[in-house]
Design a protein around this motif. Structure first.
Motif, PDB file in Angstrom:
ATOM      1  N   GLN A  27      32.968  -8.301  64.326  1.00 59.63           N
ATOM      2  CA  GLN A  27      31.987  -9.322  64.590  1.00 59.63           C
ATOM      3  C   GLN A  27      31.399  -9.105  65.815  1.00 59.63           C
ATOM      4  O   GLN A  27      30.095  -9.413  65.827  1.00 59.63           O
ATOM      5  CB  GLN A  27      33.117 -10.644  64.876  1.00 59.63           C
ATOM      6  CG  GLN A  27      32.115 -11.783  64.882  1.00 59.63           C
ATOM      7  CD  GLN A  27      31.660 -12.273  63.691  1.00 59.63           C
ATOM      8  OE1 GLN A  27      32.205 -12.335  62.716  1.00 59.63           O
ATOM      9  NE2 GLN A  27      30.167 -12.529  63.787  1.00 59.63           N
ATOM     10  N   ILE A  28      31.837  -8.518  66.807  1.00 61.16           N
ATOM     11  CA  ILE A  28      31.308  -7.926  67.799  1.00 61.16           C
ATOM     12  C   ILE A  28      30.066  -7.210  67.745  1.00 61.16           C
ATOM     13  O   ILE A  28      29.013  -7.013  68.198  1.00 61.16           O
ATOM     14  CB  ILE A  28      31.985  -7.400  69.027  1.00 61.16           C
ATOM     15  CG1 ILE A  28      33.362  -8.503  69.674  1.00 61.16           C
ATOM     16  CG2 ILE A  28      31.345  -6.877  70.278  1.00 61.16           C
ATOM     17  CD1 ILE A  28      34.219  -8.057  70.166  1.00 61.16           C
ATOM     18  N   ASN A  29      30.294  -5.924  66.769  1.00 59.46           N
ATOM     19  CA  ASN A  29      29.348  -5.008  66.562  1.00 59.46           C
ATOM     20  C   ASN A  29      29.639  -4.429  65.091  1.00 59.46           C
ATOM     21  O   ASN A  29      30.507  -3.439  64.862  1.00 59.46           O
ATOM     22  CB  ASN A  29      29.557  -3.713  67.551  1.00 59.46           C
ATOM     23  CG  ASN A  29      28.557  -2.658  67.384  1.00 59.46           C
ATOM     24  OD1 ASN A  29      27.733  -2.836  66.434  1.00 59.46           O
ATOM     25  ND2 ASN A  29      28.235  -1.698  68.438  1.00 59.46           N
ATOM     26  N   GLY A  30      28.930  -4.943  64.196  1.00 60.69           N
ATOM     27  CA  GLY A  30      29.050  -4.735  62.750  1.00 60.69           C
ATOM     28  C   GLY A  30      28.913  -3.282  62.344  1.00 60.69           C
ATOM     29  O   GLY A  30      29.477  -2.896  61.237  1.00 60.69           O
ATOM     30  N   ARG A  31      27.976  -2.589  63.053  1.00 62.58           N
ATOM     31  CA  ARG A  31      27.705  -1.149  62.745  1.00 62.58           C
ATOM     32  C   ARG A  31      28.356  -0.134  63.897  1.00 62.58           C
ATOM     33  O   ARG A  31      28.042   0.698  63.904  1.00 62.58           O
ATOM     34  CB  ARG A  31      26.278  -0.871  62.693  1.00 62.58           C
ATOM     35  CG  ARG A  31      25.694  -1.556  61.518  1.00 62.58           C
ATOM     36  CD  ARG A  31      24.198  -1.194  61.251  1.00 62.58           C
ATOM     37  NE  ARG A  31      24.073   0.363  61.019  1.00 62.58           N
ATOM     38  CZ  ARG A  31      24.100   0.539  59.659  1.00 62.58           C
ATOM     39  NH1 ARG A  31      24.697   0.157  58.844  1.00 62.58           N
ATOM     40  NH2 ARG A  31      23.913   2.041  59.660  1.00 62.58           N
ATOM     41  N   ALA A  32      29.376  -0.664  64.510  1.00 59.62           N
ATOM     42  CA  ALA A  32      30.277   0.349  65.484  1.00 59.62           C
ATOM     43  C   ALA A  32      30.615   1.585  64.642  1.00 59.62           C
ATOM     44  O   ALA A  32      31.205   1.336  63.487  1.00 59.62           O
ATOM     45  CB  ALA A  32      30.997  -0.639  66.406  1.00 59.62           C
ATOM     46  N   SER A  33      30.565   2.578  65.289  1.00 60.72           N
ATOM     47  CA  SER A  33      31.241   3.658  64.565  1.00 60.72           C
ATOM     48  C   SER A  33      32.895   3.788  64.699  1.00 60.72           C
ATOM     49  O   SER A  33      33.298   3.118  65.515  1.00 60.72           O
ATOM     50  CB  SER A  33      30.918   5.168  65.246  1.00 60.72           C
ATOM     51  OG  SER A  33      31.389   5.128  66.638  1.00 60.72           O
ATOM     52  N   PHE A  34      33.378   4.229  63.853  1.00 57.64           N
ATOM     53  CA  PHE A  34      35.050   4.387  63.863  1.00 57.64           C
ATOM     54  C   PHE A  34      35.380   4.764  64.937  1.00 57.64           C
ATOM     55  O   PHE A  34      36.631   4.712  65.604  1.00 57.64           O
ATOM     56  CB  PHE A  34      35.411   5.039  62.660  1.00 57.64           C
ATOM     57  CG  PHE A  34      35.226   4.394  61.367  1.00 57.64           C
ATOM     58  CD1 PHE A  34      35.687   3.236  61.098  1.00 57.64           C
ATOM     59  CD2 PHE A  34      34.778   5.102  60.181  1.00 57.64           C
ATOM     60  CE1 PHE A  34      35.537   2.384  59.902  1.00 57.64           C
ATOM     61  CE2 PHE A  34      34.440   4.468  59.237  1.00 57.64           C
ATOM     62  CZ  PHE A  34      34.985   3.118  58.785  1.00 57.64           C
ATOM     63  N   GLN A  35      34.775   6.004  65.648  1.00 62.25           N
ATOM     64  CA  GLN A  35      35.165   6.367  66.977  1.00 62.25           C
ATOM     65  C   GLN A  35      34.897   5.583  68.065  1.00 62.25           C
ATOM     66  O   GLN A  35      35.952   5.318  68.939  1.00 62.25           O
ATOM     67  CB  GLN A  35      34.041   7.642  67.251  1.00 62.25           C
ATOM     68  CG  GLN A  35      34.544   8.294  68.635  1.00 62.25           C
ATOM     69  CD  GLN A  35      33.631   9.532  68.947  1.00 62.25           C
ATOM     70  OE1 GLN A  35      32.511   9.276  68.631  1.00 62.25           O
ATOM     71  NE2 GLN A  35      34.116  10.533  69.619  1.00 62.25           N
ATOM     72  N   GLU A  36      33.932   4.475  68.252  1.00 60.69           N
ATOM     73  CA  GLU A  36      33.582   3.548  69.074  1.00 60.69           C
ATOM     74  C   GLU A  36      34.896   2.587  68.995  1.00 60.69           C
ATOM     75  O   GLU A  36      35.326   2.126  69.875  1.00 60.69           O
ATOM     76  CB  GLU A  36      32.424   2.791  68.830  1.00 60.69           C
ATOM     77  CG  GLU A  36      31.265   3.727  69.360  1.00 60.69           C
ATOM     78  CD  GLU A  36      30.021   3.055  68.828  1.00 60.69           C
ATOM     79  OE1 GLU A  36      28.944   3.096  69.806  1.00 60.69           O
ATOM     80  OE2 GLU A  36      29.896   2.557  67.845  1.00 60.69           O
ATOM     81  N   ILE A  37      35.138   2.108  67.600  1.00 56.62           N
ATOM     82  CA  ILE A  37      36.151   1.058  67.376  1.00 56.62           C
ATOM     83  C   ILE A  37      37.411   1.539  67.729  1.00 56.62           C
ATOM     84  O   ILE A  37      38.163   0.867  68.519  1.00 56.62           O
ATOM     85  CB  ILE A  37      36.062   0.600  65.924  1.00 56.62           C
ATOM     86  CG1 ILE A  37      34.875  -0.100  65.551  1.00 56.62           C
ATOM     87  CG2 ILE A  37      37.481  -0.201  65.668  1.00 56.62           C
ATOM     88  CD1 ILE A  37      34.720  -0.270  63.884  1.00 56.62           C
ATOM     89  N   ALA A  38      37.898   2.826  67.561  1.00 56.10           N
ATOM     90  CA  ALA A  38      39.257   3.424  67.697  1.00 56.10           C
ATOM     91  C   ALA A  38      39.460   3.553  69.369  1.00 56.10           C
ATOM     92  O   ALA A  38      40.454   3.311  69.700  1.00 56.10           O
ATOM     93  CB  ALA A  38      39.220   4.898  67.102  1.00 56.10           C
ATOM     94  N   ARG A  39      38.313   3.947  70.034  1.00 59.58           N
ATOM     95  CA  ARG A  39      38.411   4.079  71.527  1.00 59.58           C
ATOM     96  C   ARG A  39      38.765   2.569  72.041  1.00 59.58           C
ATOM     97  O   ARG A  39      39.545   2.491  72.774  1.00 59.58           O
ATOM     98  CB  ARG A  39      37.107   4.611  71.938  1.00 59.58           C
ATOM     99  CG  ARG A  39      37.105   4.760  73.433  1.00 59.58           C
ATOM    100  CD  ARG A  39      35.788   5.329  74.175  1.00 59.58           C
ATOM    101  NE  ARG A  39      35.542   6.606  73.457  1.00 59.58           N
ATOM    102  CZ  ARG A  39      34.216   6.374  72.548  1.00 59.58           C
ATOM    103  NH1 ARG A  39      33.432   5.207  72.792  1.00 59.58           N
ATOM    104  NH2 ARG A  39      33.715   7.565  71.889  1.00 59.58           N
TER     105      ARG A  39
END
Length: 339
Positions: free
Chosen positions: A27-39
């Motif tokens: 919801q914050i960043n719908g196109r965030a990469s999995f790397q960004e989400i994982a971090r």
């Protein structure tokens, strides 16, 4: 013809804690990469990707790339349709299949449909469906309320207010602001055919890979990225999380139709936008000039909210409420777990 919500059968009744964190991140960043989400979440890239794949494949949620009608010179309407109980579901399903409706809900004991409708083109054009509905014998009354200003909603939902992520996690996931040349915010943004094709694809899958979007549009991946960034910076494109209807049916939901003193409408709308119970609030035309959707855990909680926070809104003259029994189409609110 079945809608997306009709075709997903393997859906659990709730999101797990880990899934809720991922939903908050998207919801914050719908196109965030999995790397960004994982971090941000403190998990591995593979874990983040696996959780998203499970949520998407079971239909619990998906990310959509949506457009702001006001930035494109279109108008949006909240339409209330009073009809006979025996026809409400079939009419609602027909509305859900229309491309000009973004959400449709069944309320008031199954005698009222409420939907969001988009009318293309400048000015307050009457939505096409309003020309057809009165000819349906089962329709008893139709009222349309033009959307004037959104106080809370669009790329924000109630998970932004009460989700599980910390301030540091939210900051890590938030997209960096992009500087664009100054433009008139009241002027409609002109799109070319390539923009429209790209937006149509993102409306189906907001997390589609740049390579896939490039193959479908004939643009290069770098051009796709640049156009997505530019459309977002111009206020045309935003990303939202859509929850499956079965995830939404766990709570008490209602619509508020509030009559507010016009001199205090902005103040009341801004106050309503801060309420954790409210995933959407907007100023509309009509006697009831402030519309909001509410999501709480029970009817008792709704009573407490109604007699507490709502009753103290500035300039409140009259309150109307309609319980929502079923969502037929569209994104819905996140409901924080009860303790």
């Amino acid at each position: 013809m079945k809608t997306y919500l009709d075709t997903m059968d393997d859906v659990g009744r709730a999101l797990s804690d880990e899934e809720t964190k991922l939903a908050h991140a998207l919801q914050i960043n719908g196109r965030a990469s999995f790397q960004e989400i994982a971090r941000a979440l403190g998990v591995s890239d593979q874990t983040a990707a696996r959780r998203w794949s499970r949520l998407r494949s079971t239909g619990k949620l998906r990310v959509l790339g949506l457009t702001d009608p006001l930035r494109l010179g279109d108008s949006s309407w909240v339409v209330r349709i009073r009809c006979t109980p025996d026809a409400a579901v079939s009419i609602g399903e027909a509305l859900a299949r229309r491309t000009d409706t973004s959400w449709v809900s069944l309320s008031s004991g199954g005698t009222e449909l409420v939907c969001a409708v988009r009318a293309r083109g400048p000015g307050l054009r009457e939505p096409l469906l309003l020309q057809k509905l009165p000819r349906t014998p089962q329709v008893k009354d139709v009222s349309a309320h033009c959307l004037l200003h959104v106080f809370f909603g669009r790329d924000l939902s109630s998970i932004n207010k009460s989700g599980p992520l910390t301030h540091a996690q939210v900051a890590a996931l938030s997209p960096r602001p992009v500087r664009e040349p100054a433009t008139d915010a009241s002027a409609a943004v002109a799109l070319d055919s390539e923009d429209r094709h790209l937006l149509d694809l993102l409306a189906r899958d907001g997390r589609a890979a740049p390579a896939d979007l490039a193959a479908a549009t004939g643009l290069s991946p770098s051009t796709v990225r640049r156009r997505i960034t530019g459309l977002g910076a111009a206020g045309v494109l935003y990303f939202d999380v859509e929850y499956h209807v079965d995830v939404l049916q766990q709570n008490f939901r209602a619509a508020l139709w509030l009559e507010i003193d016009p001199a205090r409408l902005a103040e009341a709308g801004s106050a309503l936008a801060t309420h954790p119970e409210v995933p959407y609030a907007a100023a509309v035309t009509g006697t009831a000039n402030l519309y909001a959707s509410v999501a709480v855990t029970s009817a008792q909680d709704f009573y407490r909210y109604l007699t507490g926070s709502v009753a103290t809104l500035p300039g409140l003259r009259h309150t109307g409420t309609t319980p929502v029994h079923r969502t037929l189409k569209g994104p819905g609110p996140y409901l924080p777990p009860t303790s």
